[in-house]
Design an enzyme around this catalytic site. Structure first.
Site, PDB file in Angstrom:
ATOM      1  CG  HIS A   1       5.888 -40.989  17.528  1.00 55.49           C
ATOM      2  ND1 HIS A   1       6.117 -40.228  18.649  1.00 55.49           N
ATOM      3  CD2 HIS A   1       7.118 -41.342  17.081  1.00 55.49           C
ATOM      4  CE1 HIS A   1       7.415 -40.104  18.854  1.00 55.49           C
ATOM      5  NE2 HIS A   1       8.050 -40.796  17.922  1.00 55.49           N
ATOM      6  CD  GLU A   2       7.760 -44.555  15.122  1.00 57.13           C
ATOM      7  OE1 GLU A   2       8.712 -44.093  14.469  1.00 57.13           O
ATOM      8  OE2 GLU A   2       7.782 -44.639  16.368  1.00 57.13           O
TER       9      GLU A   2
ATOM     10  CD  GLU B   1      12.126 -39.520  18.536  1.00 53.99           C
ATOM     11  OE1 GLU B   1      10.888 -39.624  18.610  1.00 53.99           O
ATOM     12  OE2 GLU B   1      12.808 -40.223  17.785  1.00 53.99           O
TER      13      GLU B   1
HETATM   14 ZN   LIG Z   1      10.065 -40.999  17.445  1.00 52.68          ZN
END
Ligand SMILES: [Zn+2]
Length: 894
Positions: free
Chosen positions: A340-341, A363
């Protein structure tokens, strides 16, 4: 950022519920590096634009303060006598402005704490042109993760130690440096930090120089960053180890408290594995010379990890794999959070949303990419089913009138913080998943590559993404995308009787809107969406059609069992006729696990909301095959556990539920065994822990007895519990603990050295079902013992079984509790405590709290919880009646 979904998302009955603007180029103002759009909502007047910050910082860790200096290169674009920057909790001692080639003039400075700004006023007007603004100031080191903050821990030698980190998203860079702290003011950054000579300092870029400046202090200077948003700047300093590896020509590293290098190997390997995959997917190599992921000992109510460019920050618990305590679920979470990051290094850092109303671009995309990457590298982890589970998580919020569209107007700092929720992350992710399915994965990826190429180092809007993907060949995508991102809520596809016509199944459908708390209104005037609907009949190849009105005729090749939304990538619910539902129930065992999951999820959501009898869902649940896919078994036991909680106050029904659950899942646990074995698959390992936790919560006698036996064993030999099952077993023990057991657990917590173990043990102490012990846990949370960042998690943990007690405690100890909550969570912590309750008397209490402490425009989390509590209060009696009736009709001998 990776938020703590568990706290913020749907709880209600666990398991059961488990304005696009277009860019207007002519109003954009040219700057050296980017454009600033005057139409963007902003708190700062658009009179000047920064291009470069040179920051010097000297932290005083012992006194929790720091000294700072910054020289900002800026361009005045409109004649003005003042410059307004963001700044909060900073005291400016000196400020001068120097025109390009001119003499410095001193500024008068006034701070506005409410607006979080500092205004620099000058004796005469500033004409458009280039200037340098020099500011000397002093700031605060916080004890929660906002701005520059400290985390205290016990180091490898057993001594107390303190490390420093920064956390700026959404709007906390202004606690570190006076700045234009809004995402579209991109600039380059130089950082020099004066830190103890024995510490390691880390920032976005590699250090260029480290110079001894005497008195045991060194000055570390980092390379200039590329242009980026202020919220991505990072600095950390402490007694760290750093392990590294080369991957695709870049140095990747994990930074952790000294002595933790071995625990960081798993994360480092994941990082090295993912980087080349992303280089290829995004069509351009990672932009910085190195990529670190920095582990911090502690936790936050708000988030797990943050995508600072080149220097990701992650709490230790989510980055280090510790054989003494980490479970299979922890291991998978490490991979997923890294994925994710790292996706943000492109999506978010290289191309950044122009304003927080498009936060979902960051996001939703990173969440989707993490799932895709996990499925790519670990196809055996059941990621396709996790994707549906994430969709359910979003739908849990989206079914209430208090939801919001994925793209939403953001006007305040608080609203920006609140935007980090399941709608932004998980609905965003689900919509992207649906759109990728619509576009086809190759066209989708080409669109992403084009988007990256066009907008690298710039800011973007949602419409830029749709434009790029349509441009790559996904005709018609814009209409679907717009409907699902600018409208709130969940479409409902309600089927009529199906017919077999010339070897085809033909079925009329009414297209409406699914809602928990406004069913009548939604039925009377539903929203409409362009919905891509897939259908199969008897397992034939799926048909696809797009609907955009209130009725449609769906057809599918073949005449067998009708399944709508095969693969479950559609973001909508399906209500079958009783005959169709019965056919699906009979065929359940032969369906794909991902479809089994989707059918169960739809069934329970529809039953809970009153669209169909609960018996239909309970029949499905009871019919899950004994050898079902591990994720389906996990869902099944979770549903029984949710029903058990929903039957609070009816012990006879709870015993019947326990017997139902045990009949299906105790044999499964027996087959898996109480301890890990060599031949375990990842899914077996996950399922074992889940079965132990849930059967233990249900009070299944074999599991509870084994927990007690293990506790005795463990007091003789602390290694008696395998690390990977420690949290599961201790969870069973803690929930069912008596005072004596609780004391044993308390001693373990107090004696634990690693930050991860401490945070887990203290949360477990607070997970007790026992009233008196829960009170004891609350008192303990306010003592110094658990540690500054652990206490709030204890209070949330108490709220799982005792929401009213936790709320009353917080309201009567506000002054002590407030410093234990990160600022980013301040307007939603209280709301989060009670969202699972069905006690309507809590609603006026939380509203009174909001009236006294939260501005009217920032009260959405309170209203969300109020709506959920009201819904629980209104619907739980009906659900309980239906459960009791079903249990009576399906007796088993316990
Ligand atoms: Zn995020």
């Amino acid at each position: 950022m990776k938020i703590r979904i568990a706290l913020l998302a749907a709880v209600a009955l666990t398991g059961l519920v488990s304005a696009c603007r277009s860019t207007s180029g002519d109003r954009a103002v040219e700057t050296g590096t980017d454009t600033v759009d005057a139409t963007l909502p902003t708190q700062l007047p658009r009179t000047a634009i920064p291009s470069h910050y040179a920051i010097e910082v000297t932290p005083h860790a012992d006194t929790l303060a720091f000294d700072g200096r910054v020289a900002i290169d800026l361009k005045v674009i409109k004649t003005t006598r003042e410059l307004v920057l963001n700044a909060v909790d900073l005291t400016v001692s000196q400020a001068t402005l120097t025109p390009n080639g001119g003499q410095p003039v001193a500024a008068q400075v006034t701070a506005d704490a409410d607006k979080q700004t500092a205004t620099f006023t000058f004796p005469s007007e500033l004409k458009p042109g280039e200037y340098k603004l020099d500011i000397a100031y002093r700031g605060k080191i916080n004890t929660q993760a906002n701005g520059l903050f400290a985390l205290d821990y016990t180091n490898v030698d057993g001594h107390q130690a303190r490390s420093l980190f920064t956390q700026f998203e959404a709007s906390d860079a202004r606690r570190f440096v006076p700045s234009w702290d809004e995402p579209d003011y991109k600039a380059t950054f130089d950082l020099t930090a004066r830190v103890p000579a024995t510490d390691m300092a880390v920032s976005n870029m590699p250090a260029t120089e480290s110079k001894d400046v005497g008195n045991g202090v060194k000055a570390v200077t980092f390379q200039t960053t590329p242009v980026m948003s202020s919220y991505l700047l990072f600095f950390a300093s402490g007694d760290f180890d750093r392990i590294t590896k080369m991957s695709a020509g870049r140095e990747v590293g994990i930074v952790a408290s000294r002595g933790n290098g071995d625990k960081a190997r798993y994360a480092l390997d994941a990082e090295a594995q993912i980087l080349p995959y992303y280089n290829d997917y995004f069509g351009r190599p990672y932009a910085l010379p190195k990529l670190d992921n920095v582990a911090g000992p502690g936790q936050s109510v708000f988030f797990d990890a943050m995508e600072n460019w080149g220097a990701i920050f992650t709490f230790e618990k989510r980055l280090l794999l510790d054989p003494a305590i980490s479970s299979e679920a922890d291991k998978q979470a490490i991979f997923s959070i890294e994925a994710h990051e790292m996706a943000h290094m492109w999506f978010g850092d290289l191309v950044t949303m122009a304003w927080w109303d498009d936060l979902w671009l960051n996001e939703g995309f990173a969440s989707w990419m993490a799932n895709k990457t996990t499925q790519h590298f670990h196809p055996d982890w059941g990621g396709d089913i996790d994707q549906v589970s994430d969709r359910e998580n979003a739908m849990g919020l989206d079914a209430f009138a208090t939801t919001h569209p994925v793209v939403q107007p953001i006007r305040t700092v608080e609203q920006a913080n609140q935007a980090f929720d399941s709608i932004t992350y998980k609905k965003g992710q689900s919509v992207i998943s649906m759109l990728e399915g619509f576009a086809g994965s190759d066209v989708w990826r080409q669109g992403i590559r084009d988007y990256m190429a066009k907008l690298a180092y710039k800011n973007s809007r949602t419409s830029d993404l749709w434009g790029a993907i349509e441009g790559a060949g996904a005709k018609g995508l814009m209409a679907v995308a717009r409907d699902f991102t600018t409208q709130p809520g969940i479409p409902l596809v309600q089927l009529g009787a199906s017919r077999c016509v010339n070897g085809q199944t033909v079925v009329p459908a009414t297209l409406g809107q699914f809602s928990n708390d406004r069913r009548q209104q939604a039925a009377a005037s539903p929203l409409t969406w362009h919905i891509p609907i897939r259908a199969t009949a008897g397992g034939g190849s799926p048909s696809l059609q797009i609907t955009n009105s209130h009725s449609a005729t769906i057809s599918a090749a073949g005449c067998g069992t009708l399944l709508i939304n095969p693969g479950q990538t559609g973001y909508f619910r399906v209500l079958y006729t009783p005959e169709q539902a019965e056919a699906l129930r009979r065929a359940f065992g032969s369906l794909q696990p991902v479809d089994q999951y989707g059918i169960l999820a739809d069934a329970f959501a529809l039953s809970n909301a009153g669209y169909q009898p609960l018996s239909r869902s309970l029949d499905l649940l009871a019919g899950i095959p004994a050898d079902a896919h591990a994720k389906i078994a996990e869902r099944g036991i979770g549903d029984w556990a949710g029903l058990f909680r929903a039957m609070d106050g009816n012990p006879a029904a709870q015993i019947a539920i326990r017997n139902q659950a045990a009949r299906s899942y105790w044999p499964r646990l027996q087959r898996l065994g109480f301890t890990p074995s060599e031949g375990d698959s990842a899914l077996d390992a996950l399922l074992r822990a889940e079965l132990i936790a849930d059967l233990g919560m249900l009070g299944e006698p074999h599991v509870v007895a084994e927990g007690q036996r293990l506790l005795v064993e463990m007091q003789r030999d602390p290694k008696a519990l395998p690390g990977s099952l420690k949290t599961a077993w201790l969870g069973v023990i803690a929930q069912n603990a008596d005072a004596k057991t609780w004391d044993v657990l308390h001693r373990m917590a107090a004696g634990a050295r690693s930050a991860t173990e401490r945070s887990i043990y203290y949360a477990l102490l607070a997970s007790t079902k026992n009233d008196a012990l829960a009170r004891q846990a609350l008192d303990l949370s306010l003592s110094k013992e658990p540690g500054a960042t652990v206490s709030s998690g204890m209070i949330s943990s108490v709220a799982q079984y005792h929401p009213t007690m936790a709320l009353d405690f917080v309201l009567s100890h506000l002054a002590q509790v407030s410093p234990l909550i990160d600022l980013s969570s301040s307007s939603r912590f209280v709301a989060g405590l009670v969202q699972g309750s069905s006690d309507a008397t809590l609603i006026p209490k939380i509203r009174a709290y909001a009236a006294a402490h939260i501005k009217p425009e920032d009260r959405r989390p309170i209203e969300r919880s109020a709506a959920r509590i009201q819904w629980n209060a209104d619907n739980r009696p009906r659900i309980q009646r239906e459960v009791v009736a079903w249990l009576k009709a399906h007796p088993i001998n316990g």
